[in-house]
Write a protein that holds these residues in place. Sequence first.
Motif, PDB file in Angstrom:
ATOM      1  N   VAL A  68       4.126   5.121  -6.439  1.00 42.04           N
ATOM      2  CA  VAL A  68       4.326   6.449  -6.965  1.00 42.04           C
ATOM      3  C   VAL A  68       3.049   7.236  -6.627  1.00 42.04           C
ATOM      4  CG1 VAL A  68       5.120   7.927  -8.825  1.00 42.04           C
ATOM      5  CG2 VAL A  68       5.870   5.467  -8.958  1.00 42.04           C
ATOM      6  N   GLU A  69       3.234   8.413  -5.753  1.00 50.26           N
ATOM      7  CA  GLU A  69       2.160   9.121  -5.551  1.00 50.26           C
ATOM      8  C   GLU A  69       1.747   9.953  -6.988  1.00 50.26           C
ATOM      9  OE1 GLU A  69       0.312   9.592  -3.056  1.00 50.26           O
ATOM     10  OE2 GLU A  69       1.338   8.239  -1.860  1.00 50.26           O
ATOM     11  N   SER A  70       0.523  10.015  -7.199  1.00 47.33           N
ATOM     12  CA  SER A  70      -0.081  10.726  -8.416  1.00 47.33           C
ATOM     13  C   SER A  70      -1.631  11.264  -8.226  1.00 47.33           C
ATOM     14  CB  SER A  70      -0.236   9.524  -9.582  1.00 47.33           C
ATOM     15  OG  SER A  70      -0.616  10.016 -10.577  1.00 47.33           O
ATOM     16  N   ARG A  71      -2.108  11.746  -9.003  1.00 49.84           N
ATOM     17  CA  ARG A  71      -3.502  12.303  -8.902  1.00 49.84           C
ATOM     18  C   ARG A  71      -4.286  11.095  -9.565  1.00 49.84           C
ATOM     19  NH1 ARG A  71      -4.075  17.573 -12.183  1.00 49.84           N
ATOM     20  NH2 ARG A  71      -6.032  17.563 -11.416  1.00 49.84           N
ATOM     21  N   PHE A  72      -5.470  10.766  -8.782  1.00 50.43           N
ATOM     22  CA  PHE A  72      -6.249   9.631  -9.010  1.00 50.43           C
ATOM     23  C   PHE A  72      -7.706  10.282  -9.336  1.00 50.43           C
ATOM     24  CE2 PHE A  72      -2.895   7.541  -6.514  1.00 50.43           C
ATOM     25  CZ  PHE A  72      -2.373   6.984  -7.566  1.00 50.43           C
TER      26      PHE A  72
END
Length: 225
Positions: free
Chosen positions: A69-73
Motif C-alpha cells: 500500500v503506497e504511503s508516506r514513509f
Amino acid sequence: MSRPVIAYVTAPKGDHLLSALVWFVISISGGKPRRLRHEPTSGERRFDGLILMGGLDIHPSRYDASIEVESRFDPERDALEISWLQHARDHDLPVMGICRGLQMLNVFYGGDLHQKLDAELTQNWPNGPLGYTFFRKPVTLQGESLLSQAVSPANTVMVNSLHRRAVRKIAPDFHATACGERGGVQAIEADHTPLRMGVQFHPELLVYRSDMRRLFRRFIKACAQ
C-alpha cells in the motif's frame, strides 16, 4: 531522589506540538524529558527509559516485505528509532511505544505488520482531525500487564485510534496485552524484564484521564527502578 531521565523520539524534523505535549506529559508524570534528534554516539549521555511516539508509516523493507500500500514513509526516522532501540537493548532500558512506536518495537524484535486494515473494520472510522479527536473504540485487556495495572479494574477501555497499519505477527518473547475488534493487537509487552511495552492508541492525547496518567506514571516508575 532525582527524577528519571525519559528520552523520546518523534520525527527528526518538525513535530514541535507533539514534542511539547510529550515533554509536558513526561514532566507531570515524574520524569525529566529529553528529546533525541540524532543517533547515539560513543559519549552518549545516560537516560533511564525510552518512549517512541506516533508518526508516519514504517517502510516495509524494515520487516522484509515489499510495499503493498503506497504511503508516506520516513527512512531517516526508521534508522533513528532502530539505533535507539539497539541502545536501549544494549543497556537494559525500559521502552514504551505509542502507535507507530509500538509497531517499530514489534518490528525491531522480529515481528511484522499488516500494511492495510480490514475495510469492514475501518468503514465507520472517521476522517480528518476533528473526527479523529473525538473517535473512541473499545479494546479488551488480556492478562496481567502494565496497561492492565493502569486501567484496573476495567476489563475493557475506550481509546482513540489514528492508525491504518497494525501488528500482524507478534515479535518473539512478546505477547498481546490488549485486543480490539476481531482480535486485532492493540497492546504488547515483553515476556521478561526490562519492561518493553507498546500501545496502538495515543495515551498522550488522553492525558486528561486518570487511567492514562497512571499509565505514564507506572512506566516512569519502572524506569526509575
